[in-house]
Design a protein around this motif. Structure first.
Motif, PDB file in Angstrom:
ATOM      1  N   ILE A   1      -6.095 -12.854  -8.914  1.00 45.94           N
ATOM      2  CA  ILE A   1      -5.605 -13.104  -7.560  1.00 45.94           C
ATOM      3  C   ILE A   1      -4.523 -12.083  -7.248  1.00 45.94           C
ATOM      4  O   ILE A   1      -3.527 -11.981  -7.963  1.00 45.94           O
ATOM      5  N   ILE A   2      -4.739 -11.291  -6.192  1.00 51.09           N
ATOM      6  CA  ILE A   2      -3.694 -10.423  -5.667  1.00 51.09           C
ATOM      7  C   ILE A   2      -2.932 -11.235  -4.629  1.00 51.09           C
ATOM      8  O   ILE A   2      -3.501 -11.682  -3.638  1.00 51.09           O
ATOM      9  N   GLN A   3      -1.639 -11.463  -4.853  1.00 51.71           N
ATOM     10  CA  GLN A   3      -0.814 -12.262  -3.948  1.00 51.71           C
ATOM     11  C   GLN A   3       0.116 -11.353  -3.156  1.00 51.71           C
ATOM     12  O   GLN A   3       0.769 -10.477  -3.726  1.00 51.71           O
ATOM     13  N   LEU A   4       0.180 -11.581  -1.841  1.00 51.93           N
ATOM     14  CA  LEU A   4       0.936 -10.719  -0.927  1.00 51.93           C
ATOM     15  C   LEU A   4       2.045 -11.510  -0.256  1.00 51.93           C
ATOM     16  O   LEU A   4       1.789 -12.553   0.353  1.00 51.93           O
ATOM     17  N   HIS A   5       3.274 -11.002  -0.345  1.00 49.40           N
ATOM     18  CA  HIS A   5       4.396 -11.688   0.290  1.00 49.40           C
ATOM     19  C   HIS A   5       4.360 -11.474   1.799  1.00 49.40           C
ATOM     20  O   HIS A   5       3.678 -10.591   2.323  1.00 49.40           O
ATOM     21  N   GLY A   6       5.129 -12.288   2.513  1.00 53.60           N
ATOM     22  CA  GLY A   6       5.241 -12.157   3.958  1.00 53.60           C
ATOM     23  C   GLY A   6       6.239 -11.088   4.330  1.00 53.60           C
ATOM     24  O   GLY A   6       6.720 -10.318   3.507  1.00 53.60           O
ATOM     25  N   GLY A   7       6.574 -11.039   5.583  1.00 54.10           N
ATOM     26  CA  GLY A   7       7.543 -10.066   6.084  1.00 54.10           C
ATOM     27  C   GLY A   7       6.965  -9.226   7.207  1.00 54.10           C
ATOM     28  O   GLY A   7       7.048  -9.595   8.357  1.00 54.10           O
ATOM     29  N   PRO A   8       6.424  -8.030   6.905  1.00 57.22           N
ATOM     30  CA  PRO A   8       6.176  -7.491   5.563  1.00 57.22           C
ATOM     31  C   PRO A   8       7.398  -6.884   4.867  1.00 57.22           C
ATOM     32  O   PRO A   8       7.330  -6.566   3.683  1.00 57.22           O
ATOM     33  N   THR A   9       8.526  -6.716   5.593  1.00 53.51           N
ATOM     34  CA  THR A   9       9.712  -6.120   4.969  1.00 53.51           C
ATOM     35  C   THR A   9      10.430  -7.204   4.173  1.00 53.51           C
ATOM     36  O   THR A   9      11.414  -7.797   4.624  1.00 53.51           O
ATOM     37  N   ALA A  10       9.917  -7.476   2.991  1.00 47.94           N
ATOM     38  CA  ALA A  10      10.454  -8.525   2.123  1.00 47.94           C
ATOM     39  C   ALA A  10      10.124  -8.140   0.689  1.00 47.94           C
ATOM     40  O   ALA A  10       9.703  -7.011   0.421  1.00 47.94           O
ATOM     41  N   MET A  11      10.268  -9.075  -0.233  1.00 47.00           N
ATOM     42  CA  MET A  11      10.110  -8.737  -1.648  1.00 47.00           C
ATOM     43  C   MET A  11       9.614  -9.931  -2.435  1.00 47.00           C
ATOM     44  O   MET A  11      10.092 -11.056  -2.262  1.00 47.00           O
TER      45      MET A  11
END
Length: 632
Positions: free
Chosen positions: A405-415
């Motif tokens: 699973i490739i998991q992507l954070h929100g934002g997109p300017t986040a970490m």
């Protein structure tokens, strides 16, 4: 003793979060969010490392300024001043050694919200960011101001207005100066902010305003974060003018770096108000949380000469760094256990001592199959590098490679960070490997990396997700035929953009992702520009381009206009009350994919906003998503 894999219910019930430490009169308070009831409470230590709630079970303390809130309470002498979530009323809660008094409403006006609360003890008043939403609530009509409020009778006065946004009001210890941040559209606070300072009279009235920094330095935008006054009146702040958020000071309007340039981050993207990454002790020490290569550390800086000491400990996250001018407090997070409230005391520069005042640990966190993350760096498009945290699969069948699973954070300017997350363990303990990706454009790796998404959103992030999958396949870690992709909000948009691609020109990953889960993901960029809230209403100007001159680009990168390109199964999760990504966006794409008879599911929650708060809804999300993946 071995234990069964963590259940969906256990994973969601363990999702307690801590934030926003306040210290006053030797007492420590902070916020605790509990998904079991979706309530955020003010808590304080009670012994045995356990927190005690200071607010009633039915009182949720949360600001909705900028929709993301922050700075929802502060301490004012013998009372807590707080924002009640349900109506955004400012309230006063008396506190004494005999217990709590009755909650009193100080200020409540329809359409008004408050956040970034700071008590000005010199003038006995509350400073706050005020956000007014008139009837109709169109982004262009929303007004933000800095205001002062009498904590006894709720009388309000406007301090500053005229800019699109305000944050971080701070008063000097002698009460003669007030500093704050402001910025205007189309900027975001992690792109360009102005540092302002005003002279105050004895009553706290503004006499003269000076702009110390205008949001630009050396021909580049400058992001300034967290102004703070030292005891001697010097104003400190972090700036990314060197390429990294480092510490600076202003003395009589002259700005200079406190240390030699450091290739690490002392600041953060201000998605929420009230954030604190460093604190000052008197006029000679700064204690700072920093990010380096994906990990957090703590350093002590001698402000007199720039000498610094790095503590040897490393954490997955270290936030809400505050002090009472003697001892320092912070919330620490780890890969293998729950958060802890730390107290750092003693000789801070030479021999600091770290003690734990409270923690979120317990037997429920132990597991026979626990996955610890590894920070990885891999090559991506354009001979660039990208980063992430790889969690190996557990409970595997012998001789079988796991799904990824490739998991992507929100934002997109986040970490994404490596903090313990029971939901990640939920996947790993069911035989999935997980890569929590910090694609180009993420914070924590310097300004150039953070700015890599400029007009490239929907392209660069998708490339990095694909290269991350190809890297894991090349290492022999995962099954190339079973690579899933999931993400929320901005991460959900990247999921949809990735699923628009039938494959990638990458060895071992030509077939692309086999399926994906979009949690309140964006599907129509132009529509988002029209409907989203004020704080992000011009964000796409930077991420995509000017909506008038780049109309074709908006259409090309909007998944709803690429519905014919979808060929992989997708499941949508959406809150019906979402103001950031309105539900009509998600339903629109879902309907189009249904018309093509694709395998697609839509799961909606009537009472949820942007991000799911209720444990029972989180449980349903995990269970539905697991069933969706295991059907492949």
């Amino acid at each position: 003793m071995n234990r069964a894999p963590i259940s969906a219910l256990e994973a969601c019930q363990q999702g307690v979060e801590w934030s926003e430490i306040q210290v006053s009169g030797g007492q420590v308070y902070w916020l605790q969010f509990d998904p079991n009831g979706a309530i955020t409470s003010v808590v304080t230590p009670r012994g045995e490392r356990l927190p005690k709630s200071m607010t009633d079970d039915d009182l949720c303390v949360r600001s909705r300024v900028h929709e993301y809130g922050g700075g929802a309470f502060c301490v004012a002498g013998d009372a807590l001043l707080l924002v009640r979530e349900q109506d955004q009323a400012l309230c006063r809660l008396p506190v004494s050694k005999d217990g709590l008094g009755e909650l009193q409403v100080l200020l409540h006006q329809s359409g008004y919200r408050y956040g970034d609360l700071v008590y000005d003890h010199c003038h006995h008043r509350l400073l706050a960011v005020e956000e007014y939403h008139p009837e109709g609530d169109l982004p262009a009509q929303v007004i933000n101001r800095l205001v002062a409020i009498d904590p006894d009778n709720g009388q309000r006065s406007v301090l500053v207005e005229g800019a699109d946004f305000y944050a971080s009001p701070r008063v000097s210890s002698d009460g003669r100066k007030l500093a704050w941040l402001s910025w205007n559209h189309p900027d975001q606070p992690w792109l360009s902010t102005c540092l302002m300072e005003a002279q105050l009279d004895s009553s706290g009235n503004i006499q003269l305003i000076q702009q110390l920094a205008d949001g630009w330095f050396g021909g580049k935008s400058e992001s300034i974060y967290q102004p703070e006054y030292a005891e001697d009146g010097c104003l400190y702040f972090t700036s990314d003018r060197s390429g990294w958020w480092n510490l600076y000071c202003s003395t009589d309007g002259n700005l200079k770096a406190v240390t030699e340039p450091l290739a690490l981050e002392l600041g953060a993207a201000q998605w929420q108000l009230g954030l604190s990454r460093y604190t000052l002790i008197g006029d000679h020490l700064a204690v700072c949380s920093f990010v380096e290569e994906g990990r957090f550390g703590l350093m002590v800086i001698d402000l007199r000469n720039g000498r610094l000491r790095r503590l040897p400990q490393r954490w997955s996250a270290l936030q809400s760094v505050v002090s009472d001018q003697e001892e320092v407090y912070a919330i620490a997070q780890y890969p293998h256990k729950g958060a802890e409230l730390l107290k750092i005391s003693g000789d801070l520069l030479e021999a600091p001592q770290i003690d734990v005042l409270a923690d979120l640990n317990g037997d429920q966190l132990s597991s026979a199959a626990f996955s610890l993350p590894n920070h990885i760096q891999f090559e991506t498009a354009g001979e660039s590098s990208a980063y992430g945290f790889y969690y190996p699969a557990q409970n595997l069948q012998q001789g079988k490679l796991p799904a990824l699973i490739i998991q992507l954070h929100g934002g997109p300017t986040a970490m994404a960070n490596a903090s313990y997350d029971p939901m990640k363990q939920y996947w790993c303990q069911r035989g999935f490997a997980l890569l929590d990706l910090n694609y180009r454009g993420s914070t924590g790796y310097g300004r150039d990396y953070r700015h890599a998404l400029h007009e490239q959103w929907g392209v660069t992030d998708v490339e990095d997700a694909a290269y991350a999958a190809a890297y894991c396949i090349a290492q022999g870690w995962v099954d190339p035929q079973r690579v899933f992709i999931r993400g929320g909000s901005a991460g959900g948009y990247t999921v949809l953009q990735a699923l628009c691609r039938s494959g990638f020109d990458l060895p071992g990953f030509e077939q692309g992702f086999c399926a994906g889960a979009s949690h309140y993901g964006i599907s129509d960029l132009d529509r988002l520009n029209q409907l989203t809230h004020k704080f992000e209403s011009h964000y796409l100007h930077w991420l995509i381009g000017d909506p008038d001159s780049c109309a074709d680009r908006y259409r090309e990168r909007s998944p709803i206009f690429s519905a014919d390109c979808f060929a992989k199964p997708v499941i949508f999760f959406q809150g019906e009350l979402d103001r950031v990504v309105p539900a009509e966006q998600t339903r629109g794409l879902y309907d189009k994919l249904c018309e093509r008879d694709l395998e697609v599911q839509y799961v909606a929650f009537a009472e949820e906003r942007h991000g799911f708060k209720r444990a029972e809804n989180r449980v349903e999300v995990l269970q539905r998503e697991l069933d969706f993946y295991t059907a492949r």
